[in-house]
Design a protein around this motif. Structure first.
Motif, PDB file in Angstrom:
ATOM      1  N   ALA A 298       0.903  -1.127  -0.001  1.00  0.00           N
ATOM      2  CA  ALA A 298       0.005  -0.196  -0.033  1.00  0.00           C
ATOM      3  C   ALA A 298       0.790   1.220   0.048  1.00  0.00           C
ATOM      4  N   GLU A 299       1.981   1.154   0.794  1.00  0.00           N
ATOM      5  CA  GLU A 299       2.705   2.497   0.757  1.00  0.00           C
ATOM      6  C   GLU A 299       3.677   2.405  -0.692  1.00  0.00           C
ATOM      7  N   GLN A 300       4.101   1.392  -1.179  1.00  0.00           N
ATOM      8  CA  GLN A 300       4.587   1.649  -2.447  1.00  0.00           C
ATOM      9  C   GLN A 300       3.785   2.349  -3.570  1.00  0.00           C
ATOM     10  N   ARG A 301       2.266   2.108  -3.270  1.00  0.00           N
ATOM     11  CA  ARG A 301       1.493   2.337  -4.476  1.00  0.00           C
ATOM     12  C   ARG A 301       0.766   3.724  -3.995  1.00  0.00           C
ATOM     13  N   GLY A 302       1.054   4.168  -2.789  1.00  0.00           N
ATOM     14  CA  GLY A 302       0.358   5.636  -2.550  1.00  0.00           C
ATOM     15  C   GLY A 302      -0.759   5.242  -1.959  1.00  0.00           C
TER      16      GLY A 302
ATOM     17  N   PHE B 275      -4.564  11.218  -3.926  1.00  0.00           N
ATOM     18  CA  PHE B 275      -4.826  10.785  -5.301  1.00  0.00           C
ATOM     19  C   PHE B 275      -3.482  11.314  -6.296  1.00  0.00           C
ATOM     20  N   ASN B 276      -3.339  12.831  -5.869  1.00  0.00           N
ATOM     21  CA  ASN B 276      -2.157  13.480  -6.603  1.00  0.00           C
ATOM     22  C   ASN B 276      -0.661  12.559  -6.537  1.00  0.00           C
ATOM     23  N   ILE B 277      -0.541  12.289  -5.303  1.00  0.00           N
ATOM     24  CA  ILE B 277       0.647  11.593  -5.012  1.00  0.00           C
ATOM     25  C   ILE B 277       0.830  10.253  -5.465  1.00  0.00           C
TER      26      ILE B 277
ATOM     27  N   GLN C 194       3.312   7.272 -12.309  1.00  0.00           N
ATOM     28  CA  GLN C 194       4.139   8.028 -13.615  1.00  0.00           C
ATOM     29  C   GLN C 194       5.471   7.765 -13.221  1.00  0.00           C
ATOM     30  N   ALA C 195       5.968   7.700 -12.106  1.00  0.00           N
ATOM     31  CA  ALA C 195       7.569   7.645 -11.829  1.00  0.00           C
ATOM     32  C   ALA C 195       8.141   6.156 -11.905  1.00  0.00           C
ATOM     33  N   ALA C 196       6.872   5.275 -11.658  1.00  0.00           N
ATOM     34  CA  ALA C 196       7.278   3.726 -11.694  1.00  0.00           C
ATOM     35  C   ALA C 196       7.309   3.329 -13.350  1.00  0.00           C
TER      36      ALA C 196
END
Length: 269
Positions: A23-27, A44-46, A52-54
């Protein structure tokens, strides 16, 4: 003296710890830590930035892997539409082994544009690493004869007046391709599910079977004998030819023993 508990392997985690980490890895851990000072919109933006970074990391990793394998051989620029579609699909490939495979596909397309179709890319995108390993194993056990279509020989049948129809089959499960694996390749549309048979081998003066990286020459002498095989689909052919695993020695030995019953067998490098 009290015994200290054995240290847990850092890879061994209970489901609660693993879920929190994912959950933390995927925000998505906002509600797992109690009240959060950030709004759902902010979170949500985070999460969107993390995704996008992944995707950017996935593409850069695939490019880096391709660069490591690239040589000084003359290449050609891939079709722009193909490359755009490739990047669109490849950005979601996270598994290291699959990233390596996609990097290999890109290199082969640069070497020979048109080598891998968009339809094959779409199929590959839906494959798991397990699916890719099954296809790689099937590719290593495959051969082609008569034309360029890959076939997976699993035996032969022999008809005589006195004994009727007799069959001899290979156990593909010995080579990490059990029937459940074949079923998965059927469902993916990479192998045709129908068991096929060749024409009568007695009508052929010589049968050439091309494996990787050798060729078997069979001079049949038994009438009424036919090879049994599964045939790769068009997309299965494309993807299987992107694999590089050679034919296992033990499978080659067993296949040679099987074919030697049908006539004189020669092996060429």
């Amino acid at each position: 003296m009290a015994h200290k508990p054995a240290a847990l392997d850092h890879k061994v985690r209970n489901s609660k710890t693993l879920l929190l980490q994912l959950a933390e890895q995927r925000g998505l851990a906002g509600l797992l830590h109690g009240d959060s000072p950030q709004s759902f919109g902010d979170r949500f933006n985070i999460r969107r930035q993390l995704e996008q970074a992944a995707r950017q990391k996935n593409l850069e990793t695939i490019m880096a892997l391709a660069n490591q394998e690239a040589s000084d051989q003359v290449g050609n620029e891939p079709d722009p539409d193909w490359l755009s579609h490739f990047l669109l699909l490849a950005e979601n490939i996270r598994h290291p082994a699959m990233q390596q495979f996609w990097a290999s596909i890109l290199l082969q397309e640069i070497a020979r544009p048109g080598h891998c179709s968009i339809q094959a890319l779409n199929c590959l995108k839906n494959m798991t690493q397990k699916d890719a390993l099954l296809l790689q194993k099937a590719s290593a056990l495959s051969c082609h004869f008569g034309d360029e279509n890959l076939r997976l020989i699993f035996g032969y049948q022999h008809r005589t007046l006195l004994q009727g129809l007799r069959q001899q089959k290979l156990n593909l499960g010995k080579y990490r391709l059990p029937y459940a694996g074949l079923m998965q390749l059927f469902e993916l549309g990479l192998l045709h599910q129908t068991e096929l048979e060749s024409g009568d081998l007695a009508a052929m003066a010589q049968l050439k079977l091309h494996l990787a990286p050798i060729r078997l020459l069979l001079h049949p002498h038994r009438k009424g004998t036919r090879l049994l095989y599964y045939r790769f689909s068009a997309i299965g052919n494309e993807l299987a030819r992107l694999m590089s695993e050679p034919t296992p020695d033990d499978y080659l030995q067993e296949l040679s023993t099987l074919l030697a019953f049908l006539g004189r067998l020669e092996q060429q490098e």
